[in-house]
Each structure stands twice: as C-alpha cells, then as structure tokens.
Design an enzyme around this catalytic site. Sequence first.
Site, mmCIF file in Angstrom:
data_model
loop_
_atom_site.group_PDB
_atom_site.id
_atom_site.type_symbol
_atom_site.label_atom_id
_atom_site.label_comp_id
_atom_site.label_asym_id
_atom_site.label_seq_id
_atom_site.Cartn_x
_atom_site.Cartn_y
_atom_site.Cartn_z
ATOM 1 N N TYR A 1 0.838 -1.237 -0.090
ATOM 2 C CA TYR A 1 0.045 0.048 0.087
ATOM 3 C C TYR A 1 0.757 1.246 -0.005
ATOM 4 O O TYR A 1 2.254 1.316 0.201
ATOM 5 C CB TYR A 1 -1.033 -0.015 1.267
ATOM 6 C CG TYR A 1 -0.299 0.406 2.496
ATOM 7 C CD1 TYR A 1 0.452 -0.657 3.362
ATOM 8 C CD2 TYR A 1 -0.634 1.584 3.108
ATOM 9 C CE1 TYR A 1 1.162 -0.269 4.514
ATOM 10 C CE2 TYR A 1 0.009 2.128 4.357
ATOM 11 C CZ TYR A 1 0.759 1.099 4.897
ATOM 12 O OH TYR A 1 1.211 1.283 6.337
ATOM 13 N N LYS B 1 6.405 -1.625 2.068
ATOM 14 C CA LYS B 1 5.175 -0.839 2.810
ATOM 15 C C LYS B 1 4.119 -2.068 2.382
ATOM 16 O O LYS B 1 3.276 -1.874 1.587
ATOM 17 C CB LYS B 1 4.878 0.019 1.723
ATOM 18 C CG LYS B 1 3.972 1.242 3.207
ATOM 19 C CD LYS B 1 3.984 2.709 2.485
ATOM 20 C CE LYS B 1 3.135 3.442 3.305
ATOM 21 N NZ LYS B 1 3.175 3.560 4.954
ATOM 22 N N GLU C 1 12.222 2.583 14.115
ATOM 23 C CA GLU C 1 11.195 3.794 13.839
ATOM 24 C C GLU C 1 10.048 3.946 14.854
ATOM 25 O O GLU C 1 10.120 3.061 15.754
ATOM 26 C CB GLU C 1 10.881 3.487 12.334
ATOM 27 C CG GLU C 1 10.050 2.156 12.020
ATOM 28 C CD GLU C 1 9.967 1.879 10.473
ATOM 29 O OE1 GLU C 1 9.769 3.098 9.698
ATOM 30 O OE2 GLU C 1 9.843 0.707 10.004
ATOM 31 N N LEU D 1 10.784 1.446 7.092
ATOM 32 C CA LEU D 1 10.198 1.913 5.998
ATOM 33 C C LEU D 1 10.923 3.239 5.519
ATOM 34 O O LEU D 1 11.225 4.251 6.588
ATOM 35 C CB LEU D 1 8.928 2.281 6.045
ATOM 36 C CG LEU D 1 8.049 2.597 4.765
ATOM 37 C CD1 LEU D 1 7.860 1.483 3.881
ATOM 38 C CD2 LEU D 1 6.805 3.310 5.319
HETATM 39 N N1 PDD Z 1 2.660 5.329 7.426
HETATM 40 N N2 PDD Z 1 7.507 4.034 9.043
HETATM 41 C C1 PDD Z 1 6.418 3.223 9.066
HETATM 42 C C2 PDD Z 1 6.195 1.784 9.706
HETATM 43 C C3 PDD Z 1 5.045 3.759 8.282
HETATM 44 O O1 PDD Z 1 3.741 3.031 8.342
HETATM 45 C C4 PDD Z 1 4.846 4.998 7.787
HETATM 46 C C5 PDD Z 1 4.028 5.898 7.256
HETATM 47 C C6 PDD Z 1 6.350 5.843 7.825
HETATM 48 C C7 PDD Z 1 6.383 7.113 7.325
HETATM 49 O O2 PDD Z 1 6.496 7.017 5.874
HETATM 50 P P1 PDD Z 1 6.000 8.078 4.949
HETATM 51 O O3 PDD Z 1 7.041 9.675 5.465
HETATM 52 O O4 PDD Z 1 6.245 7.963 3.478
HETATM 53 O O5 PDD Z 1 4.552 8.549 5.390
HETATM 54 C C8 PDD Z 1 7.399 5.120 8.629
HETATM 55 C C9 PDD Z 1 1.515 5.572 6.597
HETATM 56 C C10 PDD Z 1 1.230 7.203 6.911
HETATM 57 C C11 PDD Z 1 0.340 4.715 7.376
HETATM 58 O O6 PDD Z 1 0.565 3.559 7.243
HETATM 59 O O7 PDD Z 1 -0.882 5.538 7.441
#
Ligand code: PDD
Length: 295
Positions: free
Chosen positions: A32, A149, A182, A206
């Site tokens: 996703y 992801k 993270e 991620l």
């Molecule tokens: N999640 N690490 C994890 C485990 C995440 O699920 C996310 C973002 C990030 C940050 O990635 P980005 O800056 O590309 O949004 C880091 C999204 C927002 C979610 O699962 O809703």
Amino acid sequence: MTQVYLNGHFINQQDAMVSVMDRGFMFADGAYEVIPAFYQVPFRVRQHLARLDFSLSSIRIENPLKHEEWLRVFDQLLAQNSGEHQSIYLQVTRGVAPDRNHLWPKGLEPTVLVMTTPLQMKLDEDFSHVQGMTAITTEDLRWKRCDIKAIALLPNVLHRQRAEEAGADEAILINEQGQVTEGSSSNVFIVKGNEIATPPKGMPILGGITRDLVIELLQFDVNYQLSERMVSQDELHKADEVWITSSTKEICPVTILDKQPVGDGKVGPVWYETASRYQRYKQQLATEYRENPPT
Ligand code: PDD
C-alpha cells in the site's frame, strides 16, 4: 457520496466489495501507499509511486497500473471527494485465488483499491497551537523486511495499541540490539547539540518519503550535522529533541517519552526551524500549482 476506485471502476464507497478469497484478506498479501494531497495536488507523488514499484517488485506483484494511470485515478478521486486537502490510500493485493493456499497460483489479477479521506493540514507557519506528542518505547516485534510497505500491519497495530493503553500517541520501536528503528507508523529523528540523527534506510525500517524530504531540507545547512546512523535507546532518552515524521503527521515533536520530558520538555528550536522550512516548501509548491495549474 464518497467515491473509491476499485479494479478499474469509480464507485460509491459502500458498494465497494472484495471477495473473501482475496489474498489481501486471507494472507495480507499486498502492498500500500499513503500520499497526502494539498489543494488536490498529490505531494511528492513520484517518490510514493517509486516506493510502490519497490514494494510490489519485492513481493513479486506486477504493478497493475502505469504511473500516469495512477495519477489519473488520483486526480479523479481528489476532484470527486470532499476536502481541500486529502490523503490518498492505495492498496494492491495479489488478487482473488480459487482456494486458500499459501502458494500463489499463476495468472492472478491484482486487486486495486484507491480511496481518499479529508486531511486536516496546515500550510502556514503559525505554530502557536503546536503541542508536543507523547511516545513510549517498546520492543520492535516486526519481520525483517520493514522496507516493504506491506499491508501486513499486525505488529504495527499492536505497537500503536500498546502506546494508546500507556496514554501515549506513538510507540517508538527498539530492536534486539537496543537501537531505535522507527515508530509504529512513522520515522524517528533525534537532535543532540547540532547533530540531527535518524536511523539509516534499509530493511529494518520503511524509507519514509517525509523522512527523505526532511533530510533534503537540512542536509546542506552548515549549522547542523545531519547523520543517517543507528541511534541507541539511551541516546533517544538523552536527546534534546525527538521528532517523528510521516506523510499524514508531517514532522511532530515528541516532548514526553516514557513519561519523562524530552530535553526541557518544550517543543525545541530545531523543530521550529525544520517545520518552518517544511511548510515553506509546501506553500511554494501550492503557489506554483495555483499560478500554473496543469492543463
Ligand atoms: N505510514 N514507517 C512506518 C512503519 C510507516 O507506516 C510510515 C507511514 C512511515 C513514514 O513514511 P512516509 O513519510 O512515507 O509516510 C514510516 C503511513 C502514513 C500509514 O501507514 O498510514
């Protein structure tokens, strides 16, 4: 009525149905993306689509749409659904299989879902209302390919729930070596003196699109030393500032960690500086777009 895109069709959200035999439902077999859109313009969309390509090829699903086709779907949904700013959620699963078998059959058609939700976002530098977040540290329970992801988010869900039950907004994850990976759905930065450090990209985390932009905004500033390096739990606790970043949270200061104040317990000066740059960058893109809307 909120519209979603499902397998080539724009339909009302309540009519969007997927088979129970979908491998996304059976095995969480899919990937996703979450992409913020300001004034109906997807933000850093090329980077999100590149990460989608990476996630899908890592789990051996062929991307069912070309980048230009994804962009057309996003534009249509953003125009149809309400919200000046919205977040786009897209999900691709391996598709509907004839039976429940871990082994995937050849020739499945991936299932494609795209939906949007209104996003409460700031595009100015008025930070008067900003309050620090609270976080806890907790053991990272996840698998070894967190760079994908993947829709399999059970450990992340359990981490977030644990934070909630401890009265905190986010869980910061600690690996077996006592290092920060993270957040449950965010990346982590710490500030100590003039150093700004964040764990390096790789399989344990991620590669956040927001993380990359924060690095871009800071890396040539001689006032700061930006390091992509492992950060220990001890350094996290002794940091002057802790931030978490994500597409929907942007950059959030953490002021209480494990019930203790971070630094002096106030939102820190490096956060204000970085958040201002981030907002200016967004405003600049929004202005360019308003002056030169794509035809
Ligand atoms: N999640 N690490 C994890 C485990 C995440 O699920 C996310 C973002 C990030 C940050 O990635 P980005 O800056 O590309 O949004 C880091 C999204 C927002 C979610 O699962 O809703």
